[in-house]
Enzyme design. Structure first.
Site: not given
Ligand code: CTP
Length: 389
Positions: A195, A291-292, A322, A326
Site C-alpha cells: 500500500n 491482526d497485530i 474500532k 479492538k
Molecule cells: N493493524 C494491525 N494489524 C493488522 C491490521 C491492522 O496491527 N493486520 C492495526 C493498524 O496498525 C492500525 C489499526 O490496526 O493501528 C487499523 O485498524 P483496522 O481495523 O485494521 O483498520 P483498517 O485496515 O482501516 O480496517 P477496515 O478496513 O476494517 O476499516
C-alpha cells in the site's frame, strides 16, 4: 504566575526548585496576587517578589529588562488562557508579559484553565502560535478540575513540570514499541501486494517519543526513511514478520503504538516462480493476515495500546467502533482525502479514548506526532495510576 486556582501548585513548584538549588525569582500578575499573597512566595524563594511594572522603586531594584536577562529559563505556571492570548499577540502591558517578550531564555508555559477554555479554538490557536515561536507548553493534564468539571486543563503537577524542565521528558524511562510503514505480501518472487503508506507518521512518532525520553523500538515495513536518532529499529517485510517482531518486543513494552498500514490480506499461496502472463485474466486468492494490534490488546499483561484508523467516511463512528472492538486505550483517526493522510506531509487527527476526544488540527506530521505523544503520555500515566490505585 498568572491568576488561576492552580496558583497554589506554584508554591510547591517554587519550593522544589529552590530545594534543587536553583535561584528563583517570582513574578506575579495582579490577578495572581489575588489567589496567593506575594509574601508566601517571598518566604519560599527567599527573595522579593516582583509584581509592579513601571514602578520607579521596583525598577530601581531589578527592572523588567534586567529580569529578562537574568533568567536562564522563564516558567509561567499557571499560564491562564488570557495570558496565552496576550503573549500570542505580543502585548506587553504588565511586568510578566513584558518580561516574556524581552527575554531570550527558553520560555515554558504550564497552562491551567477550565477544559472548555482550553479546548476553545482561540486558545488552541494561541498555543500553536506560541509553540511555533519556540515556547514550550507543559501540559495541561486531563482530570478533575477545580471548577468541578473533568477534562484537559489541569496544570501539571510540580514534579512533572520539573522533570520536563530537566529535559527528562514526559515519557522518561517508558518503553514504547511502534509499528510503521506498509507491509509487503509476496505474490511471487518478484511481485508483492502493498500500500501507499510512507511510514512518515510512525517515524515521526518514534522520534517524538524518543524526544520525550522514552526507550523506543520501531518495527517497520519497507520505507525510505532514516532511523530517528536513539531509536532501535527492526526492518520487516510481511504482516507475519511484523507480528512476530512485535510479540518478541511485548515483554519490553509499556506503550504499543500501531502506526503501520498492515496488509489485511495476503496471497494464500505465494507462487515459488514468477507468474507468467499466459492467461487473459488472473485471480489471486487472498487470506487474512494476523491482526497485530488486536493480538497485543488482548495479551495479558498488555501494554497501553494506541491504534490508527484511516477512514474515508464516518470517521468518528468508525473509529469509536474500532476503539471498542479492538479493546484499545486510544485511537487516532484520520481522514484520507483532502490532501491529508497517506503519502502526504500533513495530517489532522481525531483522537478518541473511552470518555474523551481531542482534535489535533492540520499540521506537518512531525508536529502532530509531538502533540499526539503528549496526549498518549498523559493518558498512559492516568490509566496506569487508576489501575494501580
Ligand atoms: N493493524 C494491525 N494489524 C493488522 C491490521 C491492522 O496491527 N493486520 C492495526 C493498524 O496498525 C492500525 C489499526 O490496526 O493501528 C487499523 O485498524 P483496522 O481495523 O485494521 O483498520 P483498517 O485496515 O482501516 O480496517 P477496515 O478496513 O476494517 O476499516
Amino acid at each position: 504566575m498568572t491568576g488561576g486556582i492552580a496558583a497554589y501548585k506554584a508554591c510547591e513548584l517554587t519550593r522544589l526548585l529552590v530545594k534543587e538549588g536553583h535561584e528563583v525569582r517570582v513574578v506575579m500578575t495582579d490577578a495572581a496576587t489575588r489567589f496567593i499573597a506575594p509574601l508566601t512566595f517571598q518566604a519560599l524563594s527567599g527573595r522579593l517578589v516582583h509584581t509592579a511594572w513601571l514602578d520607579a522603586t521596583a525598577e530601581a531594584g531589578m527592572g523588567h529588562i534586567e529580569l529578562a536577562r537574568w533568567a536562564d529559563a522563564v516558567v509561567v505556571a499557571p499560564a491562564s488562557a488570557d495570558f496565552m492570548a496576550k503573549l500570542a499577540h505580543g502585548l506587553a502591558d504588565d511586568l510578566l508579559s513584558t518580561l516574556c517578550l524581552a527575554t531570550s531564555a527558553p520560555l515554558y508555559l504550564a497552562p491551567a484553565m477550565n477544559r472548555l477554555m482550553w479546548q476553545h479554538p482561540a486558545t488552541q490557536a494561541n498555543g500553536a502560535v506560541l509553540q511555533s515561536r519556540g515556547a514550550m507548553l507543559l501540559g495541561p493534564a486531563e482530570g478533575e478540575q477545580a471548577c468541578g468539571e473533568t477534562g484537559a486543563g489541569r496544570m501539571l503537577e510540580p514534579a512533572e513540570i520539573i522533570a520536563l524542565l530537566h529535559g527528562k521528558g514526559l515519557l522518561y524511562g517508558v518503553r514504547v514499541t511502534l509499528t510503521a510503514g506498509p507491509t509487503r505480501e509476496p505474490i511471487d518472487p518478484v511481485r508483492v501486494l502493498s500500500n501507499r503508506s510512507s511510514g512518515r507518521m510512525g517515524f515521526a512518532l518514534a522520534a517524538a517519543a524518543r524526544e520525550a525520553g522514552a526507550e523506543v523500538r520501531l518495527i517497520t515495513g519497507p520505507v525510505a526513511l532514516p532511523t530517528p536518532s536513539g531509536v532501535v529499529r527492526s526492518d520487516v517485510e510481511t504482516a507475519e514478520q511484523m507480528h512476530k517482531a512485535v510479540l518478541e518486543a511485548l515483554p519490553h513494552t509499556d506503550i504499543f503504538i500501531a502506526a503501520a498500514a498492515v496488509a489485511d490480506y495476503r496471497p494464500a499461496q505465494a507462487a515459488s516462480h514468477k507468474i507468467k502472463k499466459h492467461a487473459a485474466a488472473l485471480s489471486l486468492e487472498l487470506e487474512r493476515t494476523p491482526d497485530i494490534l488486536a493480538a497485543v490488546a488482548t495479551a495479558s499483561p498488555r501494554p497501553f495500546c494506541v491504534g490508527f484508523a484511516a477512514e474515508t467516511e464516518d470517521l468518528l463512528s468508525n473509529a469509536r467502533t474500532k476503539l471498542k472492538n479492538k479493546r484499545l486505550d486510544m485511537i487516532a483517526a484520520n481522514r484520507v482525502d483532502q490532501g491529508l493522510g497517506i503519502e502526504q506531509p500533513d495530517n489532522a487527527l481525531e483522537v478518541l479514548w473511552s470518555g474523551g476526544q481531542r482534535s489535533l488540527q492540520r499540521a506537518p506530521k512531525e508536529r502532530l506526532a509531538r502533540e499526539l505523544i503528549v496526549l498518549i503520555g498523559e493518558r498512559y500515566f492516568q490509566t496506569r495510576d487508576t489501575r494501580t490505585s
